[in-house]
Design a protein around this motif. Structure first.
Motif, PDB file in Angstrom:
ATOM      1  N   ASP A 245       2.381  61.658  -1.327  1.00  0.00           N
ATOM      2  CA  ASP A 245       3.095  60.989  -0.234  1.00  0.00           C
ATOM      3  C   ASP A 245       3.722  59.660  -0.655  1.00  0.00           C
ATOM      4  O   ASP A 245       4.606  59.143   0.044  1.00  0.00           O
ATOM      5  N   LEU A 246       3.278  59.106  -1.786  1.00  0.00           N
ATOM      6  CA  LEU A 246       3.959  57.908  -2.280  1.00  0.00           C
ATOM      7  C   LEU A 246       5.428  58.203  -2.555  1.00  0.00           C
ATOM      8  O   LEU A 246       6.274  57.319  -2.489  1.00  0.00           O
ATOM      9  N   MET A 247       5.727  59.465  -2.841  1.00  0.00           N
ATOM     10  CA  MET A 247       7.118  59.913  -2.954  1.00  0.00           C
ATOM     11  C   MET A 247       7.599  60.562  -1.662  1.00  0.00           C
ATOM     12  O   MET A 247       8.659  60.218  -1.134  1.00  0.00           O
ATOM     13  N   ALA A 248       6.794  61.483  -1.127  1.00  0.00           N
ATOM     14  CA  ALA A 248       7.250  62.326  -0.023  1.00  0.00           C
ATOM     15  C   ALA A 248       7.447  61.554   1.271  1.00  0.00           C
ATOM     16  O   ALA A 248       8.406  61.800   2.017  1.00  0.00           O
ATOM     17  N   LYS A 249       6.547  60.619   1.562  1.00  0.00           N
ATOM     18  CA  LYS A 249       6.584  59.904   2.845  1.00  0.00           C
ATOM     19  C   LYS A 249       6.919  58.436   2.689  1.00  0.00           C
ATOM     20  O   LYS A 249       7.780  57.899   3.403  1.00  0.00           O
ATOM     21  N   VAL A 252       7.995  55.315  -2.166  1.00  0.00           N
ATOM     22  CA  VAL A 252       7.636  54.314  -3.168  1.00  0.00           C
ATOM     23  C   VAL A 252       7.959  54.821  -4.574  1.00  0.00           C
ATOM     24  O   VAL A 252       8.498  54.091  -5.405  1.00  0.00           O
ATOM     25  N   ILE A 253       7.621  56.071  -4.852  1.00  0.00           N
ATOM     26  CA  ILE A 253       7.949  56.683  -6.139  1.00  0.00           C
ATOM     27  C   ILE A 253       9.315  57.350  -6.029  1.00  0.00           C
ATOM     28  O   ILE A 253       9.551  58.140  -5.111  1.00  0.00           O
ATOM     29  N   PRO A 254      10.254  57.044  -6.921  1.00  0.00           N
ATOM     30  CA  PRO A 254      11.586  57.674  -6.855  1.00  0.00           C
ATOM     31  C   PRO A 254      11.497  59.189  -7.017  1.00  0.00           C
ATOM     32  O   PRO A 254      10.678  59.699  -7.789  1.00  0.00           O
ATOM     33  N   GLN A 255      12.363  59.909  -6.313  1.00  0.00           N
ATOM     34  CA  GLN A 255      12.330  61.367  -6.374  1.00  0.00           C
ATOM     35  C   GLN A 255      12.582  61.891  -7.787  1.00  0.00           C
ATOM     36  O   GLN A 255      12.003  62.897  -8.199  1.00  0.00           O
ATOM     37  N   GLY A 256      13.399  61.199  -8.546  1.00  0.00           N
ATOM     38  CA  GLY A 256      13.685  61.637  -9.911  1.00  0.00           C
ATOM     39  C   GLY A 256      12.471  61.649 -10.811  1.00  0.00           C
ATOM     40  O   GLY A 256      12.444  62.361 -11.832  1.00  0.00           O
ATOM     41  N   ASN A 257      11.453  60.888 -10.447  1.00  0.00           N
ATOM     42  CA  ASN A 257      10.244  60.842 -11.267  1.00  0.00           C
ATOM     43  C   ASN A 257       9.415  62.118 -11.193  1.00  0.00           C
ATOM     44  O   ASN A 257       8.469  62.287 -11.953  1.00  0.00           O
ATOM     45  N   ALA A 258       9.781  63.013 -10.280  1.00  0.00           N
ATOM     46  CA  ALA A 258       9.086  64.302 -10.222  1.00  0.00           C
ATOM     47  C   ALA A 258       9.237  65.071 -11.533  1.00  0.00           C
ATOM     48  O   ALA A 258       8.380  65.880 -11.887  1.00  0.00           O
ATOM     49  N   GLU A 259      10.313  64.806 -12.269  1.00  0.00           N
ATOM     50  CA  GLU A 259      10.571  65.514 -13.524  1.00  0.00           C
ATOM     51  C   GLU A 259      10.170  64.695 -14.740  1.00  0.00           C
ATOM     52  O   GLU A 259      10.334  65.161 -15.870  1.00  0.00           O
ATOM     53  N   VAL A 406      -0.267  69.376  -8.560  1.00  0.00           N
ATOM     54  CA  VAL A 406       0.352  68.108  -8.171  1.00  0.00           C
ATOM     55  C   VAL A 406       1.813  68.075  -8.627  1.00  0.00           C
ATOM     56  O   VAL A 406       2.697  67.615  -7.892  1.00  0.00           O
ATOM     57  N   LYS A 407       2.082  68.576  -9.819  1.00  0.00           N
ATOM     58  CA  LYS A 407       3.465  68.656 -10.308  1.00  0.00           C
ATOM     59  C   LYS A 407       4.335  69.458  -9.350  1.00  0.00           C
ATOM     60  O   LYS A 407       5.463  69.060  -9.016  1.00  0.00           O
ATOM     61  N   GLU A 408       3.812  70.584  -8.880  1.00  0.00           N
ATOM     62  CA  GLU A 408       4.576  71.428  -7.957  1.00  0.00           C
ATOM     63  C   GLU A 408       4.781  70.736  -6.613  1.00  0.00           C
ATOM     64  O   GLU A 408       5.838  70.878  -5.981  1.00  0.00           O
ATOM     65  N   LEU A 409       3.791  69.970  -6.173  1.00  0.00           N
ATOM     66  CA  LEU A 409       3.935  69.231  -4.913  1.00  0.00           C
ATOM     67  C   LEU A 409       4.967  68.126  -5.044  1.00  0.00           C
ATOM     68  O   LEU A 409       5.745  67.861  -4.116  1.00  0.00           O
ATOM     69  N   ASP A 412       8.261  69.710  -4.698  1.00  0.00           N
ATOM     70  CA  ASP A 412       8.566  69.924  -3.279  1.00  0.00           C
ATOM     71  C   ASP A 412       9.103  68.648  -2.642  1.00  0.00           C
ATOM     72  O   ASP A 412      10.114  68.666  -1.918  1.00  0.00           O
ATOM     73  N   ALA A 413       8.430  67.530  -2.914  1.00  0.00           N
ATOM     74  CA  ALA A 413       8.849  66.252  -2.330  1.00  0.00           C
ATOM     75  C   ALA A 413      10.245  65.878  -2.792  1.00  0.00           C
ATOM     76  O   ALA A 413      11.078  65.408  -1.990  1.00  0.00           O
ATOM     77  N   ALA A 414      10.520  66.072  -4.071  1.00  0.00           N
ATOM     78  CA  ALA A 414      11.834  65.706  -4.603  1.00  0.00           C
ATOM     79  C   ALA A 414      12.946  66.571  -4.021  1.00  0.00           C
ATOM     80  O   ALA A 414      14.081  66.114  -3.863  1.00  0.00           O
ATOM     81  N   ALA A 415      12.602  67.818  -3.685  1.00  0.00           N
ATOM     82  CA  ALA A 415      13.599  68.732  -3.115  1.00  0.00           C
ATOM     83  C   ALA A 415      13.723  68.607  -1.610  1.00  0.00           C
ATOM     84  O   ALA A 415      14.524  69.322  -0.996  1.00  0.00           O
ATOM     85  N   GLY A 416      12.934  67.713  -1.016  1.00  0.00           N
ATOM     86  CA  GLY A 416      12.998  67.529   0.421  1.00  0.00           C
ATOM     87  C   GLY A 416      12.168  68.516   1.216  1.00  0.00           C
ATOM     88  O   GLY A 416      12.280  68.565   2.453  1.00  0.00           O
ATOM     89  N   ARG A 417      11.354  69.312   0.527  1.00  0.00           N
ATOM     90  CA  ARG A 417      10.472  70.244   1.236  1.00  0.00           C
ATOM     91  C   ARG A 417       9.250  69.490   1.755  1.00  0.00           C
ATOM     92  O   ARG A 417       8.747  68.577   1.101  1.00  0.00           O
TER      93      ARG A 417
END
Length: 438
Positions: A245-249, A252-259, A406-409, A412-417
Motif C-alpha cells: 500500500d505504500l505504492m498502491a494507496k 509513497v513508492i513510485p509505480q515504476g519501482n515495481a520493476e 509481493v512482486k506480483e502485488l 498489480d499496484a503499478a498497473a492500477g489494479r
C-alpha cells in the motif's frame, strides 16, 4: 543479507535437489587438491556497487593472507542473482569452492543439506572461540540447537536514509519515525515534485526483508513455532498489504519501482531522484555512486507507533553475510585458517570499514569508525530492535515464494489494479501451496 539482496531463482528446488545428498563442495582444480595443495577457492558475495569494487577491496587482503601463510586464494565474486543456484550446483556436483560467503538468511536452509562444515566447539576454537562474536550475528547462523553452519563475517541492519535538502525544501523538519509520519511527509515531498521512497519491487529478498519487519510489527510470523508455513494469518496479510500500500494507496513508492531490481533504488537516491531509502548499511554504496555523507542523514526504520527498541517494536531483520566451508574440501586446515584470518580483529576492521558494515566480532567494534552517527544507528538497531529471519530449513523457499507474491502485488499496484485484503491473502495462499510438504 545484503543481500541477501536478490533471491536466487530456483531456490524452491533446494529441498528436492539436496534431500538425498549430504555432499559438500570442494574444488577439483584448487581447494587443496593434490596438484595444488596450497590453493583455496573462495566465492565472495557482491557487497560493493560492482564486482570490480569488491575485487579492489578483497584482493589486497587475500594477498596479505598468502604472504602470511603461503596459501593462495583464488577469488570469484558471485552476483546475488546467481549465488544460491551456484551453491546448489556445487553441492550436488561436488565441484565448488572451498570457502564461500552466504547470505545469513540462508544458513538454516543450507545447513539442512549437510553440505556445509558444522562449526562445533572444536572448529570455533580454531578461529578464537564462539564468544568473540555478537549474539545477534550468531542468531542467523543456523537452526536453533544445532552447531552453526557458518561464521558471521559482516553485520548489517536496515535504516532510513533521507536526503536532507529534499526534506528541508518540503518543510519536513525531521525524519519520520512512524509509517503515518512517513506518509504525511510523502504528501509534502510530492507537492515539491519529488519522488518519496525508493523500493525494489522485483527484488525478492528486499520484499521479504520488509514484509518480515512489518509482520513483526503486527505481532506475526510467517512460520509457526514448529517451523510450518503460516503465510495467511491476519497479521501476515496485514503486513504485506501495508507494505504494498505504500505504492498502491499512499503513493509513497513510485509505480515504476515495481520493476526495480538490485541497487536501482540506491542509484535513484544517490542521484537525488528520491527523498528516502530503506536499505541495509548503504553508506559505502552511496559513496561509490558519488553521494557525499553530508547530503543525507540516517535514522531508524519507522515503526507503527512509539519508538523501536527492546521490548517495543522490531524495525529491521538481522542482516549480514556469513562465511561457510564446504565439508568435503580437500584443504580443511587451509580453509579454517582463511576463516580465522577474515574474522580476525584486524581484518574485521578493514573489511567492515570498506563496506560500511558493522563487525560481528566484538573486539573490532571498538574502532571509532564504527561509532559514527550513521553506524551508531545500525549498531543500536542490531543490539535492540532487529530480529533474525526464521531459521528454518525452508527459509530460502519462503524468500522465493512470498517474495514473488509481493512482486506480483506491486505489479498489480503499478498497473492500477486494486490491492485488497482478499487479493493479498490469495497471493499468500498460493505462495504457501508452493512450499515443500513434509
Amino acid at each position: 543479507m545484503r543481500s541477501i539482496r536478490a533471491a536466487a531463482v530456483g531456490a524452491v528446488t533446494l529441498s528436492l535437489a539436496l534431500a538425498a545428498t549430504a555432499c559438500g563442495g570442494g574444488s577439483s582444480t584448487g581447494g587443496g587438491s593434490n596438484d595444488s595443495p596450497r590453493t583455496l577457492t573462495y566465492w565472495a558475495t557482491n557487497q560493493g556497487a560492482s564486482i570490480e569494487v569488491d575485487k579492489k577491496v578483497l584482493q589486497p587482503e587475500l594477498d596479505k593472507f598468502e604472504k602470511q601463510t603461503g596459501i593462495k586464494v583464488e577469488l570469484e565474486v558471485v552476483p546475488w542473482s546467481d549465488l544460491l543456484n551456484r551453491i546448489l550446483t556445487a553441492a550436488t556436483s561436488g565441484q565448488g569452492p572451498d570457502v564461500l560467503n552466504i547470505g545469513n538468511t540462508w544458513s538454516a536452509s543450507l545447513q539442512a543439506t549437510g553440505a556445509l562444515l558444522p562449526w562445533d566447539a572444536e572448529n570455533f576454537a580454531k578461529i578464537g572461540g564462539k564468544d568473540r562474536f555478537v549474539d545477534s550475528a550468531l542468531a542467523s547462523t543456523g537452526a536453533e540447537g544445532e552447531d552453526p553452519a557458518a561464521v558471521p563475517l559482516y553485520s548489517m541492519a536496515y535504516a532510513l536514509y533521507y536526503n536532507k535538502e529534499i526534506l528541508a525544501d518540503a518543510g519536513v523538519s525531521k525524519p519520520p519515525a512512524t509509517w503515518d509520519e512517513l506518509t504525511a511527509a510523502g504528501e509534502k515531498i510530492r507537492q515539491r515534485g519529488k519522488q518519496v521512497l525508493g523500493a525494489e519491487g522485483s527484488n525478492l529478498s528486499e520484499n521479504i526483508h520488509h514484509v518480515f519487519v512489518f509482520a513483526k510489527q503486527h505481532g506475526a510470523d510467517f512460520f509457526t513455532a514448529d517451523g510450518k508455513p503460516d503465510f495467511t494469518s491476519d497479521g501476515a496479510v496485514t503486513a504485506v498489504k501495508q507494505y504494498v500500500d505504500l505504492m498502491a494507496k499512499d503513493k509513497v513508492i513510485p509505480q515504476g519501482n515495481a520493476e526495480y531490481a538490485q541497487n536501482q533504488s540506491v542509484s535513484d537516491f544517490a542521484k537525488g531522484r528520491t527523498a528516502m531509502l530503506l536499505w541495509q548499511s548503504a553508506s559505502a554504496n552511496l559513496k561509490s555512486q558519488g553521494m557525499s555523507e553530508d547530503r543525507y542523514g540516517v535514522a531508524p526504520v519507522p515503526v507503527q507507533s512509539g519508538t523501536p527498541g527492546a521490548g517495543t517494536q522490531v524495525n529491521s531483520m538481522v542482516a549480514g553475510i556469513n562465511m561457510a566451508v564446504f565439508k568435503n574440501t580437500d584443504n580443511l586446515d587451509g580453509a579454517t585458517k582463511f576463516v580465522k584470518f577474515m574474522t580476525g580483529d584486524a581484518e574485521q576492521k578493514i573489511l567492515n570499514k570498506a563496506y560500511s558494515t558493522i563487525p560481528p566480532v566484538k573486539a573490532a567494534q571498538s574502532d571509532p569508525a564504527f561509532n559514527t552517527p550513521a553506524n551508531a544507528v545500525l549498531k543500536n538497531t542490531l543490539a535492540t530492535s532487529a530480529a533474525a529471519l526464521p531459521q528454518v530449513a525452508d527459509e530460502s523457499q519462503f524468500e522465493t515464494a512470498v517474495g514473488t507474491a509481493v512482486k506480483e502485488l506491486f505489479a498489480d499496484a503499478a498497473a492500477g489494479r486494486a490491492v485488497t485484503t482478499a487479493s493479498v491473502r490469495a497471493r499468500l495462499e498460493k505462495a504457501q501451496q508452493q512450499m515443500p510438504t513434509k
